[in-house]
Design a protein around this motif. Sequence first.
Motif, short mmCIF file in Angstrom:
data_model
loop_
_atom_site.label_atom_id
_atom_site.label_comp_id
_atom_site.label_asym_id
_atom_site.label_seq_id
_atom_site.Cartn_x
_atom_site.Cartn_y
_atom_site.Cartn_z
N TYR A 1 0.83 -1.20 0.00
CA TYR A 1 0.00 0.00 0.00
C TYR A 1 0.86 1.25 0.00
CZ TYR A 1 -4.15 -2.80 0.44
OH TYR A 1 -5.17 -3.67 0.18
N ASN B 1 -0.11 3.72 -1.37
CA ASN B 1 -1.06 4.84 -1.38
C ASN B 1 -1.67 5.06 0.01
OD1 ASN B 1 -2.56 2.57 -1.22
ND2 ASN B 1 -3.85 2.99 -2.99
N HIS B 2 -1.09 4.45 1.01
CA HIS B 2 -1.60 4.70 2.36
C HIS B 2 -1.36 6.16 2.72
CE1 HIS B 2 -2.08 4.51 6.68
NE2 HIS B 2 -2.69 3.34 6.52
N ARG B 3 -2.36 6.77 3.35
CA ARG B 3 -2.28 8.22 3.56
C ARG B 3 -1.04 8.62 4.35
NH1 ARG B 3 -4.42 11.91 7.37
NH2 ARG B 3 -5.18 10.17 8.57
N VAL C 1 2.00 8.22 2.01
CA VAL C 1 2.04 9.18 0.91
C VAL C 1 2.55 10.54 1.39
CG1 VAL C 1 0.58 10.51 -0.65
CG2 VAL C 1 0.26 8.07 -0.45
N ASP D 1 8.84 17.58 -0.11
CA ASP D 1 9.18 17.97 -1.48
C ASP D 1 10.20 19.09 -1.49
OD1 ASP D 1 7.68 16.10 -2.80
OD2 ASP D 1 5.86 17.30 -2.72
N LYS D 2 10.08 19.99 -0.50
CA LYS D 2 11.00 21.12 -0.48
C LYS D 2 12.42 20.66 -0.14
CE LYS D 2 7.91 24.90 0.08
NZ LYS D 2 7.27 25.84 1.00
N ARG E 1 8.65 18.36 9.28
CA ARG E 1 7.76 17.65 10.21
C ARG E 1 6.96 16.56 9.52
NH1 ARG E 1 4.68 22.53 12.56
NH2 ARG E 1 5.39 23.28 10.54
N ARG F 1 7.49 8.36 -6.75
CA ARG F 1 6.20 8.53 -7.43
C ARG F 1 5.26 7.47 -6.88
NH1 ARG F 1 4.02 12.36 -11.02
NH2 ARG F 1 5.77 13.58 -11.78
N THR F 2 4.54 7.80 -5.82
CA THR F 2 3.75 6.77 -5.16
C THR F 2 2.65 6.26 -6.06
OG1 THR F 2 2.53 8.55 -4.16
CG2 THR F 2 4.19 7.49 -2.80
N ALA F 3 2.45 4.96 -5.97
CA ALA F 3 1.47 4.33 -6.84
C ALA F 3 0.06 4.50 -6.28
CB ALA F 3 1.78 2.85 -6.99
N ALA F 4 -0.92 4.41 -7.17
CA ALA F 4 -2.30 4.64 -6.76
C ALA F 4 -2.94 3.39 -6.18
CB ALA F 4 -3.12 5.12 -7.95
N LEU F 5 -2.40 2.24 -6.54
CA LEU F 5 -3.07 1.00 -6.14
C LEU F 5 -2.09 0.08 -5.45
CD1 LEU F 5 -4.94 0.70 -9.48
CD2 LEU F 5 -6.02 1.11 -7.27
N PRO F 6 -2.58 -0.86 -4.67
CA PRO F 6 -1.69 -1.73 -3.90
C PRO F 6 -0.89 -2.69 -4.77
CG PRO F 6 -3.98 -2.33 -3.54
CD PRO F 6 -3.99 -1.06 -4.31
N SER F 7 -1.21 -2.72 -6.06
CA SER F 7 -0.44 -3.58 -6.95
C SER F 7 0.12 -2.66 -8.03
CB SER F 7 -1.38 -4.63 -7.53
OG SER F 7 -0.70 -5.42 -8.44
N TYR G 1 -9.04 0.51 -1.92
CA TYR G 1 -7.73 0.20 -2.47
C TYR G 1 -6.59 0.86 -1.71
CZ TYR G 1 -10.09 -1.99 -6.35
OH TYR G 1 -10.84 -2.83 -7.12
N SER G 2 -6.91 1.69 -0.74
CA SER G 2 -5.81 2.31 0.00
C SER G 2 -5.89 1.94 1.47
CB SER G 2 -5.81 3.82 -0.19
OG SER G 2 -6.95 4.38 0.42
N SER H 1 -7.23 4.17 4.57
CA SER H 1 -6.33 5.03 5.32
C SER H 1 -6.74 6.50 5.22
CB SER H 1 -4.92 4.87 4.80
OG SER H 1 -4.87 5.31 3.45
N ASP I 1 -6.81 8.18 2.42
CA ASP I 1 -6.03 8.83 1.36
C ASP I 1 -6.97 9.40 0.32
OD1 ASP I 1 -3.84 9.50 -0.29
OD2 ASP I 1 -4.33 7.76 -1.52
N ASP J 1 1.17 6.93 -11.86
CA ASP J 1 1.20 6.89 -10.40
C ASP J 1 -0.10 7.46 -9.84
OD1 ASP J 1 1.42 9.56 -10.73
OD2 ASP J 1 3.00 9.83 -9.23
N LEU J 2 -0.10 7.69 -8.53
CA LEU J 2 -1.30 8.19 -7.86
C LEU J 2 -1.83 9.48 -8.49
CD1 LEU J 2 -3.14 7.82 -5.40
CD2 LEU J 2 -1.49 9.12 -4.06
#
Lengths: 321, 891
Positions: free
Chosen positions: A103, A105-107, A110, A115-116, A128, A219-225, B636-637, B640, B642, B733-734
Amino acid sequence: MYQFTQQSLPACKPVLTPTSVISTLFLMGIFCIPIGLLSLHASLSVVEIVERYDSECVPHQFRLNKVAYIKDSLIPKNCSRYLKVPKYMKAPIYIYYQLDNYYQNHRRYVKSRSDKQLRYGLQYNDTRSCIPEESNDGLPIVPCGLISWSLFNDTHSFFRGTDELRINRKNIAWKSDRDHKFGKHVFPFNFQNGTLIGGAMLDPNVPLSDQEDLIVWMRTAALPSFRKLYGKIEEDLEANDVISIYLLNNYNTYSFGGRKKLVLSTASWLGGRNNFLGMAYIAIGSCLIVLALVFILLHVKNPRPYGDAMYVSWNWKGIPN
Amino acid sequence: MVKASGKRKQRIKWSKLYTFSCLNPRTTDNDAPNQQLLGQPGFSRVVFCNQPELHKIKPHKYPSNYVSTTKYNFMTFLPRALFEQFRRVANLYFLLGAALSIPKLAPFSPESMITPLVFVVGISMLKEAIEDWSRFLQDMDVNSRKVKVHSRNGYFVEKTWKELSVGDVVKNSDIEHRRIPASGKEPTIKGFNFRDDRLMDKMWIHGSNVHDMIMFFRVMALCHTGIPVEDGNSKRLKYEAESPEEITFLIAAQEFGFKFCQRTQSVMFLQELEPSSGIEVKREYKLLNLLEFNSARKRMSVIVSNEAGEIFLFCKGADNIIFDRLADNGRIYQQATTAHLSNYAEDGLRTMLFAYKKIEVVEYESWNTLFTKAKATVGTEREELLEHASEMIEKDLFLLGAVAVEDKLQKGVPQCIDKLAQAGLKLWLLTGDKRETAMNIGFACSLLRHDMKQFHLVLSKEAESSHQLKAVEEDILSQIRNSYQEIVKGNKKDAPSALIVDGKAMEVALRSEISNQFLQLAVMCDSVICCRVSPKQKALIARLVKEYTGKTTLAIGDGANDVGMIQEADIGVGISGMEGMQAVMASDFSLPQFYFLERLLIVHGHWCYKRISKMILYFIYKNVAFGLTLFYNEIYSNFSGDDLYDDWYMVLFNVLLTSLPVIALGVLEQDVSADVCLQFPALYQQGQRNICFSWKRIFGWILNATLSSVAIFTVTIYILSPAALRQDGKVADLAHIGTIMYTCVIWIVNCQIALIVTHFTWITHVLIWGSILCWYIFLVLYGMLLPEHSQGGFHILIEAIGTAPMYWIVTFLVVVVTLLPYFIFSIIQRSFYPMDDQVIQEIKYGRTDVSNKPMWLREQQNSRKRTQIGFSARVDAKIRHLKERLHRTKK
């Protein structure tokens, strides 16, 4: 303005007539089916080899306790796999690693990045969002956060017979990421120095903008696969070629039941192999044509004359107004 | 609801100011107000007429005449407007949402929650500010109006309205007349709309019964209480009289050659046509006696003597009264007159008979002494004596003929009522007028017809005199029961019924114990006329009808006495320009003419119903379709929290990318054009039957939205994952998948509204397709921001998805798949279960052949609901009546 306030703007009032409906359905159907055929053709022209290696690469004695195996740094993680090329594969052939039940895409995962910091490095110290991977021993970590900490660290090398296949691992990340999101003067610092090692180490002498594996991973993926680009083989593979893969099975997916796969795939103008798109187009196109035919039938058999006044409620028989 | 009640409170406050009703109840409670309390709020005021300076100092200082209807001022605007905004549940909800987005755990960034709230509240407050500003300007206008104020010795000085103070004496320059008889287009003489060439061209002077004709016109010109008024440059005279029909008679007489031109204390001058020579001569008639009109006598007479000394009695009155008082040789025209009377009455005209008799001098002298004596009597028996004297002289009359006056209502009223009746509205006429007038109005606007069964609810004399509430209630209750029984027994379709209620009876009938029975009866009747009702009763009736029937009520009125009713009804409409502004100020809508109600309800009411129901359903659709995709993503997440979409995408969804087409739908949608609405008032019943906003429909749309969201989500993720997105092997990606899915949502939501809209103006097109274009423009601009701000959206369209053919192909597929169920549904619905407006639309726009004109008209005819009121119903009744007669004569 006057016409607007008087509600008398000129307007077109399309009325759904049987003819227009049937022809719309037909035209849409006729439009969809070729797109479907083209897509399907593109997808079928893609040759894809998928090899799952997460369990095969664990020695037999550890099969019952894979986590112990992967956590034990003394056990060598070498593994070799053999693939047979089913069809001629034209270069470039993309190499992906695929993770399932992962996962990304876990909040919490993610958001665990800065980024900075990726762009400006240590100048930027409000990290933080990276907690708990923002500092170690009082020193900031670059790149911080859980995502970079868990960077994938299996490595693969490919041989055809005895010749090593050259793998181009440049340009696997988006150009905009390399140019704008990851600093050219930002170098890894204090990375993976903690007690818990997540994934790959980074060469502290290479700026982040050149650490393409990291960029791809971030580049985090959208889906668990998901699949991530590993590199490109820039020579054609002939059918029945046997490819030997020597890999280091370092990455711990065992503790959460994740699966690891290696994918070799060519790409068409529509990207990778995906028959669903073409099939969906063909299905919907046929559906539209069938519907058009049904409506023709209904219209011929049981027509409601266009604008037939008998259908207005005040002409219904037996229904009191 | 919250807002409405707030508005109502405000309204009531103002209405009290206008009608000073705040003073009334307390004074009745407290019959002998304390001297010290006089002048205090709630008590009577002491006013020193023409001494305004006394009111500048205490204790008689009263508020100034400055009018302010504004809600805010500069200081209070911000706190009050904010308070008003956050009193709404929706805003409060979003405020709560925004507050919850501040802590770290929230899935959304605080900006993305606060921005839309600020936007919405800001727009509402701006609207409030603009409205209040225009109220301020209106107040300024009213406050600075000029009026002449008496200063001293008969001199008047100009002052503005706000400078007026209590005690000022002002000159009222424009007296408003209550019912100014308006005329049709031609001829343009006010109060006169009559065409008969035989009379107008004075051809009757060659007829055989010239003498009777002359007498007829003399009655018309002499038997009245009016006085002539010079009318500037016109050769014709104008008149003022006690009742509008007297003015009408005088104007008509003038047109026929009998001009009443002067009145002194005892002499009336008439310029009349000499039939033998055809020239006009001025004659004077000595007015000997005047026997006044009252509702018991139902007649009026004058006794005059002409230049030759002959004495005549001219009499006009109600038909039954006059018929009873005819001489045997005075019945020459009785048969013809009776026929005319029934015709006139059928047409809703107010009729009156003219009669005269010649009195011998001797007979007159003896009667006159009796009459003078009666007149001179002071005391209770005076009335009786006068009545007796009148009876003696008003007999053995010679019938001259009948006149009929049309109660000219405002322009278009009968047509409007007819249309409203066809639209399925039930009409109640509430008036302060006496019963006869009320019924005449009822006839004039076809609320009443002669073939209707009339039920009168009147207090009987005995009950009234008994002064016992119990007896009165019993009386009314039994009347109600009897009428109810009669209606239930009779076949309703064949015998339309009307209920006419008198004010006093109404007072009893509205008591809580009886009101249910009364309303039960009233609802059964086709028309209800309430006469002599007080303003309070009007409001009470409006409330009881609203509560009893549970239906939506609309009250329309023009006077201050309608204010309560206007406020009480669900929809209050004020007619402006007739009797001041009170009704208008209290109303939701104000109209300059009654007949605009037809357009307001049948056109705009119908449109609004369609618009609002379509709009709300679509709103539900778009937010459910969009919101559910977020929930599926949770599966699918790992649940969480998201979010699939960038915060800014979500902010813009309801603010920019899908909100404007909804406005176009809500403002511009027309299922059928205005003229079709008017031609088919029956379409209005779609609203009454609530076919566009039933639970079935609401759930249907939620189902459709659910299907759409499933289609969007599954198709997108199955296609985009996990294989490469592009030819260069890069995967999505996401951010990419979120953006692609969001693109699909934007397309679908906007295309869906294009399927709902049936009336495309250029604005609709610009807003729908512009919204979609806006999304791409936004994506490009967003991608150009620094990556710190745009994050995943950086260069997304240009570099990643826009250049991938997959992106466009997926979008198209998802749009087709998602919209197909609704499209098929609407085709099936339209083909096999069309709605009225759709068929009419087809007939109107689809059929080009002119041959169907008759069919168009036939459908208009068919759509007319069999109404029992309105002039169409009257025409129908007349046709039926004639047919029956024809049938009978054939036999």
